[in-house]
Write an enzyme that holds these catalytic residues in place. Structure first.
Site, PDB file in Angstrom:
ATOM      1  N   CYS A 168       0.897  -1.383   0.048  1.00 22.69           N
ATOM      2  CA  CYS A 168      -0.123  -0.104   0.090  1.00 22.69           C
ATOM      3  C   CYS A 168       1.036   1.480   0.037  1.00 22.69           C
ATOM      4  CB  CYS A 168      -0.903  -0.043   1.120  1.00 22.69           C
ATOM      5  SG  CYS A 168      -2.059  -1.448   1.217  1.00 22.69           S
ATOM      6  N   HIS A 309      -2.364   7.867   6.420  1.00 19.40           N
ATOM      7  CA  HIS A 309      -2.727   6.497   5.766  1.00 19.40           C
ATOM      8  C   HIS A 309      -4.018   5.994   6.092  1.00 19.40           C
ATOM      9  CE1 HIS A 309      -1.981   3.018   3.656  1.00 19.40           C
ATOM     10  NE2 HIS A 309      -1.987   2.135   4.845  1.00 19.40           N
ATOM     11  N   LYS A 341      -9.845   7.820   3.255  1.00 19.35           N
ATOM     12  CA  LYS A 341     -10.218   6.441   2.920  1.00 19.35           C
ATOM     13  C   LYS A 341     -11.459   6.276   3.351  1.00 19.35           C
ATOM     14  CE  LYS A 341      -5.709   4.348   2.556  1.00 19.35           C
ATOM     15  NZ  LYS A 341      -4.593   5.195   2.788  1.00 19.35           N
ATOM     16  N   HIS A 346      -9.936   2.113   0.577  1.00 19.83           N
ATOM     17  CA  HIS A 346      -8.236   1.737   0.640  1.00 19.83           C
ATOM     18  C   HIS A 346      -7.913   1.315  -0.853  1.00 19.83           C
ATOM     19  CE1 HIS A 346      -4.262   1.316   1.559  1.00 19.83           C
ATOM     20  NE2 HIS A 346      -4.554   0.377   2.321  1.00 19.83           N
ATOM     21  N   PHE A 405       2.173  -3.670   3.977  1.00 19.56           N
ATOM     22  CA  PHE A 405       2.582  -4.981   4.470  1.00 19.56           C
ATOM     23  C   PHE A 405       3.889  -5.076   4.134  1.00 19.56           C
ATOM     24  CE2 PHE A 405      -1.823  -7.228   3.938  1.00 19.56           C
ATOM     25  CZ  PHE A 405      -2.153  -6.212   5.221  1.00 19.56           C
TER      26      PHE A 405
END
Length: 418
Positions: A168, A309, A341, A346, A405
């Site tokens: 991401c 984020h 978001k 997302h 991740f």
């Protein structure tokens, strides 16, 4: 002694977006400022057996509006999105790509996953019909660098070109690396951002099995993504693309471009902590934020806005709040920190492209977008989250954070052009 190498200033002159709102930056921005959710019940496949049933789908999208229909069919949806956003960004920048020096014109568009739809459909063909049923276009369609390659073919860009895969953080890393190329004179102009099309049966099955997606708001889908709210329980997947036209200041001024803002800092770090969970102490993300501020020759007190984020997952929002405090100290409590978001979902590898666009537009229009669905404040997320309504505010310096991740952190700093 040798002279120090020239460092160019880098500016943004065009923005292209494809989201669940539709195509084009101005309608995107109008919806963001209005606090309109682009999230609904998933319609592109049968969602009955999935624990999470909501998403932000680009149901309107027609690839044939942006590329030859035959070529579109040979490419995955994520590549189609990237071509569309790139063409829209060039149009917004008032640029005809055929007038550019092709060898100084590059493309850097990242994706967290790449051709998920292609993987799914071609696997089905293999297991149902055997190897001869697999398309010869499968491999070039699914690989995560191909969006950059196809965009370059479409617009004739022979300069720097590759695809970044950092989950991401992919779109943010792509913009940051493009910034470095322009700063160091490796190119004069770049298309940079991210693209993703993982709203598929396979994508949902994987993320639902991880228990990463929201399941508590299936009956009220527009409230399901609620960054920083105490009732958040997971992210909502979106799809689309965000691409910026980035130029050296010299190149932009030579053609009389309309400059939206300047990009002045890029930080990339790794938590080195866990494959999916962010570091609870936020050391590496805090370091990335500190780096971009120092790189731009600024102080924490100069930061006007942070687009977080803010995934609406319990851990991310709490730990990101801590990282922002670590980097900005007491000033963290004095500036707006919102996550868009809640409206877009997302977009995984495309998140950085879309959210960098938000930062640029916030600077351009002196508007701070809201964090919608913020109804029950979480004491662990105690910053100014701009609850539910956009705000008029002078935005001279905006920061965009994205995490992926693997512990990947990417931070960009944008500032008003003067």
């Amino acid at each position: 002694m040798d002279e120090a190498p020239k460092r160019n200033r880098v500016v943004i002159t065009g923005i292209g977006t494809v989201t669940s709102y539709g195509d084009g930056v101005e309608s995107f921005w109008d919806n963001i400022l209005a606090g309109k959710s682009g999230i609904d019940t998933v319609q592109s496949f049968d969602i009955t057996d999935y624990p999470s049933k909501v998403g932000a789908e680009a149901l309107h999208f027609n690839a044939g509006d942006y590329m030859d229909p035959k070529e579109a069919r040979r490419n995955d949806r994520y590549t189609q999105f990237a071509v569309a956003a790139s063409r829209l960004a060039l149009k917004d920048a008032d640029l005809d790509p055929t007038t550019l020096d092709a060898d100084r014109f590059g493309v850097l568009i990242g994706s967290g996953i790449g051709g998920m739809i292609t993987i799914q459909t071609q696997s089905r063909r293999l297991f149902e019909g055997g190897p001869r049923k697999v398309s010869p276009f499968m491999i070039p369609s699914l690989i995560a660098n191909i969006a950059s390659g196809v965009v370059a073919i479409e617009v004739g860009a022979r300069g720097p070109n590759y695809g970044i895969v950092s989950a991401c953080a992919s779109g943010t890393h792509s913009i940051g690396e493009a910034f470095k190329m322009l700063r160091d004179s490796d190119a004069d102009i770049m298309l940079a951002g991210g693209s993703e099309a993982a709203v598929t049966e396979l994508g949902y099955a994987g993320f639902c099995s991880m228990k990463a997606m929201s399941t508590s708001y299936n009956d009220a889908p527009q409230t399901a993504s609620r960054p920083f709210d105490k009732g958040r329980d997971g992210f909502i997947m979106g799809e689309g693309s965000g691409v910026l036209v980035m130029e050296t200041l010299e190149h932009a001024q030579a053609r009389g471009a309309n400059i939206i803002c300047e990009i002045a800092g890029y930080g990339a770090t790794c938590d080195a902590y866990h494959i999916t969970s962010p570091d609870p102490e936020g050391k590496a993300l805090g370091a990335a934020i500190t780096k971009v501020i120092q790189q731009a020759g600024l102080q924490p007190e100069d930061v006007s806005y942070i687009n977080a984020h803010g995934t609406s997952t319990p851990y991310n929002d709490k730990f990101e709040t801590g990282a922002i405090k670590k980097a900005l100290g007491d000033h963290a409590y004095k500036i707006p920190v919102s996550s868009t978001k809640g409206m877009t979902g997302h977009l995984l590898g495309a998140a950085g492209g879309i959210e960098s666009a938000v930062c640029a537009l916030a600077i351009r229009d002196s508007k701070v977008p809201p964090t919608i669905n913020y109804t029950d404040p979480d004491p662990d997320c105690d910053l100014d989250c701009v609850p539910n309504e956009a705000r008029d505010a002078e935005v001279n310096v905006a920061i965009c954070n994205n995490l992926g991740f693997g512990g990947h952190n990417a931070t960009l700093l944008f500032k008003k052009f003067v």
